[in-house]
Design an enzyme around this catalytic site. Structure first.
Site, PDB file in Angstrom:
ATOM      1  N   HIS A 157       0.841  -1.196   0.000  1.00  0.00           N
ATOM      2  CA  HIS A 157       0.000   0.000   0.000  1.00  0.00           C
ATOM      3  C   HIS A 157       0.880   1.252   0.000  1.00  0.00           C
ATOM      4  O   HIS A 157       0.631   2.202  -0.761  1.00  0.00           O
ATOM      5  CB  HIS A 157      -0.896  -0.036   1.240  1.00  0.00           C
ATOM      6  CG  HIS A 157      -1.783   1.146   1.409  1.00  0.00           C
ATOM      7  ND1 HIS A 157      -3.084   1.196   0.941  1.00  0.00           N
ATOM      8  CD2 HIS A 157      -1.570   2.342   2.019  1.00  0.00           C
ATOM      9  CE1 HIS A 157      -3.621   2.360   1.250  1.00  0.00           C
ATOM     10  NE2 HIS A 157      -2.724   3.072   1.905  1.00  0.00           N
ATOM     11  N   GLU A 158       1.915   1.252   0.836  1.00  0.00           N
ATOM     12  CA  GLU A 158       2.790   2.422   0.932  1.00  0.00           C
ATOM     13  C   GLU A 158       3.660   2.577  -0.310  1.00  0.00           C
ATOM     14  O   GLU A 158       3.873   3.685  -0.799  1.00  0.00           O
ATOM     15  CB  GLU A 158       3.655   2.316   2.185  1.00  0.00           C
ATOM     16  CG  GLU A 158       2.877   2.418   3.480  1.00  0.00           C
ATOM     17  CD  GLU A 158       2.007   3.655   3.523  1.00  0.00           C
ATOM     18  OE1 GLU A 158       2.478   4.757   3.159  1.00  0.00           O
ATOM     19  OE2 GLU A 158       0.840   3.525   3.911  1.00  0.00           O
ATOM     20  N   HIS A 161       1.668   4.218  -2.908  1.00  0.00           N
ATOM     21  CA  HIS A 161       1.588   5.670  -2.734  1.00  0.00           C
ATOM     22  C   HIS A 161       2.800   6.344  -3.380  1.00  0.00           C
ATOM     23  O   HIS A 161       2.672   7.378  -4.046  1.00  0.00           O
ATOM     24  CB  HIS A 161       1.532   6.031  -1.246  1.00  0.00           C
ATOM     25  CG  HIS A 161       0.159   6.049  -0.673  1.00  0.00           C
ATOM     26  ND1 HIS A 161      -0.858   6.832  -1.182  1.00  0.00           N
ATOM     27  CD2 HIS A 161      -0.382   5.395   0.393  1.00  0.00           C
ATOM     28  CE1 HIS A 161      -1.963   6.655  -0.466  1.00  0.00           C
ATOM     29  NE2 HIS A 161      -1.700   5.781   0.486  1.00  0.00           N
ATOM     30  N   GLU A 234      -6.539   6.882  -1.704  1.00  0.00           N
ATOM     31  CA  GLU A 234      -6.477   5.624  -0.952  1.00  0.00           C
ATOM     32  C   GLU A 234      -7.007   4.459  -1.781  1.00  0.00           C
ATOM     33  O   GLU A 234      -6.493   3.337  -1.685  1.00  0.00           O
ATOM     34  CB  GLU A 234      -7.258   5.748   0.352  1.00  0.00           C
ATOM     35  CG  GLU A 234      -6.568   6.573   1.420  1.00  0.00           C
ATOM     36  CD  GLU A 234      -5.159   6.102   1.701  1.00  0.00           C
ATOM     37  OE1 GLU A 234      -4.968   4.892   1.951  1.00  0.00           O
ATOM     38  OE2 GLU A 234      -4.244   6.935   1.659  1.00  0.00           O
TER      39      GLU A 234
END
Length: 302
Positions: A157-158, A161, A234
């Protein structure tokens, strides 16, 4: 009791960015005042020069946002006490570095720095001024309280980003928002100074006082725009995380987060970030409801 994992993940990043951004804008405003640059804002001592004001506001707004971006990694390391893993000292650190390296290669970005910080709460964040100069850090609590496949999903997830360039895009949005906040606050201060206090030349104390108050209020309202963007991103980070770590693992991480939220003895500081905190909270939340995120992933997988 653990704090919200993915909710706090980007909240750390967002708060660090916004906090430094606000501080830098305040410092630039004071510096410009001391050097008399705000004298450009008045024409013949009476009317605002709106073109000069817009230039001034743009310089202030984007300078604050970009300086915040460039120092984001340094500030994150200092404020969170991040230990950078340069040479893994155990199997866990080795797994972390190798997982991030593999995900970074899959995402076609440079290898981020990987770090650990001491916290009993399961947290993680990513920051950095570009895709090839980023930092991904996780807390000791994350490693202790999340399953390995869920940790992998949080890392993915990071990394997503970073790959999506979210920090740069947020900087541009923050710069635009800052520009209008500074611009409108000075206009409001000027109008009050002229209409209410009847100052005919230059600016009286009311201009500065009202401008500061208006800047604070407008800045607070402008956060809704930044938070809307954060919620939108997100979904993309979840989808990217699913591609890097597997959709099932990403859903499992979100479901685990949802189980934390459902705990009845949730402390006050955790409840502040709860999904069902009301409509006002939702406007300032950096994340969409977990149900929507899980449903989004399942619909993409289906």
């Amino acid at each position: 009791m653990p704090e919200l994992v993915l909710e706090q993940v980007s909240m750390l990043r967002v708060l660090l960015f916004l906090g430094s951004n606000i501080a830098i804008i305040a410092l630039l405003s004071i510096t410009f005042s001391l050097f008399g640059i705000q004298g450009l804002l008045a024409e013949n001592g009476v009317d605002l020069n709106l073109q000069a004001l817009l230039v001034y506001s743009t310089v202030i707004g984007f300078s604050g946002a970009f300086i915040s971006l460039f120092i984001s990694k340094f500030m994150a390391k200092r404020s969170m006490g991040v230990h950078i893993i340069e040479q893994p000292s155990n199997a866990t650190e080795k797994w972390l570095v190798e997982t991030v390296r593999r995900q970074a290669e899959m995402a076609n970005i440079g290898m981020p720095e990987v770090g650990l910080f001491n916290s009993p709460s399961p947290n993680a964040f990513a920051t950095g001024w570009n895709k090839n100069n980023a930092l991904v850090a996780v807390s000791t609590g994350l490693l202790e309280q999340m399953r390995k496949n869920e940790v992998e999903a949080v890392l993915a997830h990071e990394v997503s980003h970073v790959a999506n360039g979210d920090m740069v895009t947020m900087t541009l949005i923050q710069g635009v928002v800052n520009t209008f906040v500074v611009f409108l606050s000075r206009v409001i201060g000027h109008v009050v100074d002229r209409v209410v206090f009847k100052v005919e030349r230059g600016h009286g104390p009311a201009f500065w006082i009202v401008s500061i108050i208006a800047e604070l209020i407008l800045g607070f309202l402008a956060m809704m725009i930044v938070m809307w963007f954060s919620r939108y991103r997100e979904f993309r980070a979840d989808e990217g995380g699913a591609r890097l770590a597997g959709s099932a693992n990403m859903v499992a991480a979100l479901a685990r987060l949802k189980s934390f939220q459902g705990t009845p003895d949730m402390p006050d500081e955790m409840a502040a970030f709860a999904i069902n905190a009301g409509k006002i909270h939702k406007l300032f939340s950096s994340h969409p409801p977990l149900e929507q995120r899980i449903e989004n992933l399942r619909s993409k997988a289906g």
